[in-house]
Design an enzyme around this catalytic site. Sequence first.
Site, PDB file in Angstrom:
ATOM      1  NE  ARG A   1      -2.309  -1.843   3.260  1.00  0.00           N
ATOM      2  CZ  ARG A   1      -2.143  -3.150   3.475  1.00  0.00           C
ATOM      3  NH1 ARG A   1      -2.614  -4.018   2.606  1.00  0.00           N
ATOM      4  NH2 ARG A   1      -1.505  -3.586   4.539  1.00  0.00           N
TER       5      ARG A   1
ATOM      6  CD  GLU B   1       1.749 -10.621  16.627  1.00  0.00           C
ATOM      7  OE1 GLU B   1       1.077 -10.960  17.607  1.00  0.00           O
ATOM      8  OE2 GLU B   1       1.285 -10.036  15.625  1.00  0.00           O
TER       9      GLU B   1
END
Length: 175
Positions: A58, A95
């Site tokens: 994006r 993560e």
Amino acid sequence: MNLRDTIRTIPDYPKPGIMFRDITTLLGDPRAFRRTVDELVQPYAGTKIEKVAGIEARGFILGGAVAHQLSAGFVPIRKKGKLPHTTVRIAYSLEYGVDEMEIHEDAILKGERVILVDDLIATGGTATAAAQLLRNLGAEVVAACFIVDLPELGGAAKLRDMGVPVRTLVEFEGH
């Protein structure tokens, strides 16, 4: 117009407990998209910015529009293995594990003033790695710009701790 109202929230995506902030609805709204680009550009209009670097994917959409408005070049920062020429790479923590991103080694000239752009800043792992990658090539990272900040996750603070000014347009609580 409130930009926050043009961002769709999708609960439990991509996993339970995550509130995904989907900017595709903002991008699809011509007035919201225009206002977003104008607001990201505004502090840097009339300043010397040679390049805008966008983080896949994006960040490509936003970065291209910002670069156009600033009459600057656009540089993609991509996932490992996606660029066709000689690259410089950096590893960063996710993560659950580690990933790598890269940039063409000749994309930035030493001393060029660069703005880093992406849609959202959360934990800051990707953005801080991208800023370091740009610096490794000799860029002066003038700022990092995002539509959405999730301040509880601390990513914007990490960039500021690196000496990179951060511009965000909308904040959301939580993850």
